[in-house]
Design a protein around this motif. Structure first.
Motif, PDB file in Angstrom:
ATOM      1  N   UNK A  86       0.843  -1.197   0.000  1.00 24.94           N
ATOM      2  CA  UNK A  86       0.000   0.000   0.000  1.00 24.94           C
ATOM      3  C   UNK A  86       0.878   1.248   0.000  1.00 24.94           C
ATOM      4  N   UNK A  87       0.636   2.124  -0.981  1.00 23.90           N
ATOM      5  CA  UNK A  87       1.407   3.365  -1.097  1.00 23.90           C
ATOM      6  C   UNK A  87       0.463   4.559  -0.998  1.00 23.90           C
ATOM      7  N   UNK A 111      -5.814  -2.004   6.773  1.00 25.34           N
ATOM      8  CA  UNK A 111      -4.455  -2.536   6.793  1.00 25.34           C
ATOM      9  C   UNK A 111      -3.392  -1.450   7.010  1.00 25.34           C
ATOM     10  N   UNK A 112      -3.801  -0.184   6.917  1.00 25.07           N
ATOM     11  CA  UNK A 112      -2.850   0.934   7.105  1.00 25.07           C
ATOM     12  C   UNK A 112      -3.209   1.799   8.313  1.00 25.07           C
ATOM     13  N   UNK A 113      -4.092   1.308   9.134  1.00 24.29           N
ATOM     14  CA  UNK A 113      -4.648   2.076  10.241  1.00 24.29           C
ATOM     15  C   UNK A 113      -3.572   2.636  11.176  1.00 24.29           C
ATOM     16  N   UNK A 114      -2.583   1.835  11.499  1.00 20.97           N
ATOM     17  CA  UNK A 114      -1.534   2.249  12.445  1.00 20.97           C
ATOM     18  C   UNK A 114      -0.764   3.471  11.935  1.00 20.97           C
ATOM     19  N   UNK A 115      -0.503   3.492  10.623  1.00 25.60           N
ATOM     20  CA  UNK A 115       0.276   4.591  10.036  1.00 25.60           C
ATOM     21  C   UNK A 115      -0.399   5.935  10.299  1.00 25.60           C
ATOM     22  N   UNK A 116      -1.723   5.960  10.210  1.00 25.08           N
ATOM     23  CA  UNK A 116      -2.441   7.238  10.302  1.00 25.08           C
ATOM     24  C   UNK A 116      -2.677   7.704  11.740  1.00 25.08           C
ATOM     25  N   UNK A 117      -2.254   6.899  12.715  1.00 23.95           N
ATOM     26  CA  UNK A 117      -2.334   7.369  14.102  1.00 23.95           C
ATOM     27  C   UNK A 117      -1.399   8.552  14.324  1.00 23.95           C
ATOM     28  N   UNK A 118      -0.411   8.673  13.469  1.00 27.43           N
ATOM     29  CA  UNK A 118       0.523   9.805  13.554  1.00 27.43           C
ATOM     30  C   UNK A 118      -0.014  11.066  12.869  1.00 27.43           C
ATOM     31  N   UNK A 167       1.438  -0.210   4.919  1.00 25.39           N
ATOM     32  CA  UNK A 167       0.649  -1.246   5.590  1.00 25.39           C
ATOM     33  C   UNK A 167       1.292  -1.613   6.930  1.00 25.39           C
ATOM     34  N   UNK A 168       0.458  -1.895   7.913  1.00 25.03           N
ATOM     35  CA  UNK A 168       0.933  -2.179   9.268  1.00 25.03           C
ATOM     36  C   UNK A 168       1.818  -3.415   9.298  1.00 25.03           C
TER      37      UNK A 168
END
Length: 275
Positions: A86-87, A111-118, A167-168
């Motif tokens: 995922x890019x 699948x990318x949820x963790x990235x957007x916590x920032x 992706x996480x």
């Protein structure tokens, strides 16, 4: 004759990539924004074959697709595993700091949820397809929106990738099945995997007995998924994938399972893509 392949999504999606990997470049695409639409393309003979995601190594089974397979009497004729990357991509010249909204398929967002916590100021919006969002950003000049999509989408629609592999879990793969309305008969020596559906009695040990038959016939159970039977509350159908070294072992199991279970159906006999 050029094959017409129905995919869920549009050019630049993971389904598009699988179609290219499996069939090669000499294909025509039927772009569908839902799996129901994909199936309809096949049933109306507007497409020769279809590419359908069936399970993901992180998110698990795409359960409605099992029902679509059975209810529409589709045949699985092959499978393909795709490593998912995922890019995050934006309109050319824009930066991550310009982004207020990220739009993508629900599975990609999950699948990318963790990235957007920032990035608490970025709103996550579900969309029908990864590549469709990328295309819309380009066509409408959306400078405040980013898409999560495969690299091929950025190349097709001229977008800039501002973050790679977000992706996480990096070891993220999806299994896709190749489906059509008629079975593709392979030589028996090439067949080493099958997808089955059956119903067991509401008795203690019924499922265990069926699974023991598979084991006794040297079948390796690689997947089991239960699905409620809507017409009969609290009764379930089982969808299973099995692999085997010798077709005659599977042939023996088929005959026994047909006797021991209800509505025994072979959804497909094909080559195991994991080998």
């Amino acid at each position: 004759m050029t094959l017409k392949i129905a995919i869920q999504g549009i050019r630049g999606s993971n389904h598009h990539q699988v179609a290219l990997d499996y069939f090669g470049n000499d294909i025509e695409l039927a772009e569908c924004l839902s799996f129901d639409a994909l199936v309809q393309q096949l049933l109306e003979a507007k497409a020769d074959q279809g590419v359908m995601a069936i399970e993901n190594s992180i998110a698990g089974s795409i359960i409605p697709n099992y029902a679509l397979l059975y209810q529409n009497a589709l045949h699985i004729v092959g499978e393909h595993y795709l490593n998912i990357h995922h890019h995050l991509m934006v309109l050319k010249g824009r930066q991550l700091s310009d982004i207020r909204e990220v739009s993508s398929h629900p599975m990609a967002l999950l699948q990318c949820k963790e990235y957007f916590k920032n990035f608490p100021n970025i709103r996550l919006v579900e969309d029908v397809d990864t590549a469709e969002t990328a295309k819309r950003i380009k066509e409408q000049g959306l400078g405040h929106v980013a898409a999560i999509a495969p690299k091929v989408a950025a190349e097709l629609y001229g977008l800039d990738i501002v973050a790679d592999n977000i992706q996480t879990i990096k070891n993220n793969a999806t299994r896709f099945i190749i489906v059509r309305t008629k079975n593709k008969v392979l030589p028996r020596k090439e067949i080493n995997k099958a997808s089955l559906r059956f119903i067991t009695d509401h008795k203690r040990g019924s499922l265990a007995t069926v699974l023991n038959v598979m084991s006794d016939c040297n079948l390796n159970l690689t997947k089991i998924q239960s699905l409620p039977i809507m017409e009969t509350p609290w009764k379930y159908a089982f969808f299973v994938d099995v692999t085997f070294d010798a077709y005659h072992d599977f042939d023996k199991a088929k005959k026994l399972l047909d006797i021991m279970s209800e509505n025994f159906t072979i959804l497909g006999e094909y080559k195991n893509a994991m080998r």
